[in-house]
Design a protein around this motif. Structure first.
Motif, PDB file in Angstrom:
ATOM      1  N   UNK A 122       0.756  -1.103  -0.028  1.00 21.25           N
ATOM      2  CA  UNK A 122      -0.029   0.072   0.177  1.00 21.25           C
ATOM      3  C   UNK A 122       0.889   1.285   0.057  1.00 21.25           C
ATOM      4  N   UNK A 123       2.080   1.054   0.738  1.00 24.29           N
ATOM      5  CA  UNK A 123       2.810   2.451   0.664  1.00 24.29           C
ATOM      6  C   UNK A 123       3.532   2.635  -0.439  1.00 24.29           C
ATOM      7  N   UNK A 124       3.885   1.427  -1.141  1.00 25.45           N
ATOM      8  CA  UNK A 124       4.764   1.766  -2.546  1.00 25.45           C
ATOM      9  C   UNK A 124       3.737   1.790  -3.698  1.00 25.45           C
ATOM     10  N   UNK A 125       2.682   1.320  -3.793  1.00 31.52           N
ATOM     11  CA  UNK A 125       1.776   1.142  -4.941  1.00 31.52           C
ATOM     12  C   UNK A 125       0.617   2.276  -4.902  1.00 31.52           C
ATOM     13  N   UNK A 126       0.730   3.190  -5.923  1.00 26.16           N
ATOM     14  CA  UNK A 126      -0.448   4.369  -5.735  1.00 26.16           C
ATOM     15  C   UNK A 126      -1.562   3.662  -6.144  1.00 26.16           C
TER      16      UNK A 126
END
Length: 470
Positions: free
Chosen positions: A42-46
């Motif tokens: 979630x933090x790395x994939x928009x």
């Protein structure tokens, strides 16, 4: 004159797609590991975000649904499927175009020591008798990878016809020692180190000298007595030091690398077991399952980009969709396996450990029509919470022991019986392992005295002398 012969061979080989590799990776994770994985994604994939439980806007919900449906129809060509000859066994939702997957047949996962060795054993063409002997040895190995149980205690009298002699056991042990990491299946430290040295290339410097040390002078090695070793073996101290360096690079506990559970981790149950009417049933612990969804805003921007610019975002959207589908597959598989276990262990949840019945991975795999390795992944590091406590799924898989009546009972039930007998004993006259074996025999369960000792040690109960009250 040496002739060189060149041949062409054609062979078929199935490789895993990235999506299937991800499914395997997620299935074998614990709940805590999965939470970390999802949070990182979630933090790395928009295109991923945490669900907003407070969202009540119908239009927004409709946009989310439309986004997922649109993503599923515009990017399907980016996700290659397996050949038609390949069949899987993950649950498949209705009205979808994507087939079910069981990558467990080919993919490798971090499993228990026994599971790993049993999988390697499948590569050998053996008679039924030889295979069963090897399986008994594998199941008797401890967590460190040692086979410390005497051959006479591995089976009960009459289990094999004709009875197994010592030479047969030795041959079976040699086979098991060829599986997995060198050193596994050793009966003591000397044999463990010797097996590892013998597995090294014969040209390894100081290999022969190291073999001499571990087979005949391990006590001097333990005392770091370099001069004594040099004198006994008629070598220079420099040669002895080089050989000892080689030995110290070996693994004295080769089974440790197969450990899959960090005992310092908090346990989060994957399923909750409750009684419904007269039956015990398993339900997913929804609060423990990390949630993610497609980000509607970014998905809408993706639909509005020109075709030439789509490559910049297509990979991220594809990975987001793969993660969401893999999460759903993982949850469905674990739920199905958990319910199959609970359905077979109804008496355990009703009466406790003494009613634990024998159960094999193959039974669950056959019922669910999936591969045993998939069941193994779905039970490793997975826990269920019940009124009787929290248990790892693998707790419910116990070897089968014959009874005098012709039936069977589980090793877990025998351990529970031993514990009950000890709890009821007179503290001033505790029951010896011999007496416990006789009492079990009167209950119709024939096990050797050494087997009783092993089971007693497994439930961490000291010997009779140490239990005696003065």
């Amino acid at each position: 004159m040496t002739q060189i012969r060149i041949e062409q061979q054609a062979r078929q080989q199935l490789s895993l797609t990235p999506k299937q590799q991800q499914s395997v990776k997620l299935l074998q994770m614990s709940t805590l590991e999965l939470s970390h994985e999802v949070n990182t994604a979630i933090a790395n994939n928009p295109f991923l975000e945490e669900p907003d439980e407070t969202q009540t806007d119908p239009e927004a919900k409709e946009q989310d649904t439309h986004t997922e449906m649109k993503a599923g129809t515009t990017q399907e060509h980016d996700m290659p499927d397996m050949p038609a000859a390949w069949s899987g066994d993950y649950p498949r939702p209705h009205n979808t175009v994507e087939g079910a997957n069981d990558v467990g047949v080919w993919a490798r996962s971090v499993t228990s020591l026994q599971d790993s060795l049993l999988a390697d054993l499948c590569n050998y063409a053996l008679s039924e008798r030889d295979r069963r002997l090897a399986e008994h040895i594998i199941e008797a190995m401890d967590d460190n990878g040692y086979m410390r149980t005497p051959f006479s205690e591995l089976v009960v009298p009459g289990q094999f016809d004709p009875e197994v002699d010592n030479d047969e056991w030795e041959i079976a042990l040699r086979l098991v020692q060829q599986l997995g990491t060198p050193g596994l299946g050793a009966r003591d430290l000397t044999e463990c180190l010797r097996l590892q040295l013998e597995a090294l290339h014969t040209a390894t410097p100081r290999r022969a000298l190291a073999l001499q040390i571990v087979t005949g002078h391990l006590d001097k090695l333990g005392r770091n007595d370099t001069p004594g070793l040099a004198h006994s073996l008629r070598r220079t101290e420099q040669e002895i030091q080089a050989a000892c360096t080689l030995i110290r690079g070996l693994e004295p506990y080769p089974g440790n690398r197969h450990s899959t559970v960090d005992p310092s981790c908090y346990i989060v149950p994957d399923v909750i077991v409750r009684k419904s009417n007269t039956q015990w049933v398993a339900a997913s612990n929804r609060d423990a399952i990390p949630q993610a969804r497609l980000n509607a805003t970014y998905a809408r921007l993706f639909r509005g980009t020109r075709y030439s610019e789509r490559a910049l975002m297509a990979k991220e959207l594809q990975e987001a969709r793969w993660l969401l589908r893999s999460l759903e597959q993982r949850g469905n598989t674990i739920q199905r396996v958990a319910q199959a276990i609970v359905a077979r262990q109804q008496t355990f949840f009703e009466y406790g450990e003494i009613a634990l019945r024998p159960l094999m991975l193959s039974e669950v795999a056959a019922e669910l029509d999936i591969h045993e390795s998939t069941v193994s992944r779905a039970t490793s590091n997975k826990y269920l919470a019940s009124p009787r406590g929290i248990f790892e799924f693998k707790h419910f898989f116990s070897r089968e022991l014959p009874t005098q009546s012709g039936g069977t009972c589980s090793a877990g039930a025998v351990r529970a019986l031993i514990q009950e007998m000890i709890e009821d004993e007179d503290p001033k006259s505790p029951l010896s392992d011999v007496v416990l074996a006789h009492k079990l025999e009167r209950e119709g369960i024939v096990v050797a005295r050494r087997t009783v000792s092993k089971y007693r040690a497994q439930i961490k109960i000291p010997s009779a002398e140490l239990r005696r009250a003065f």
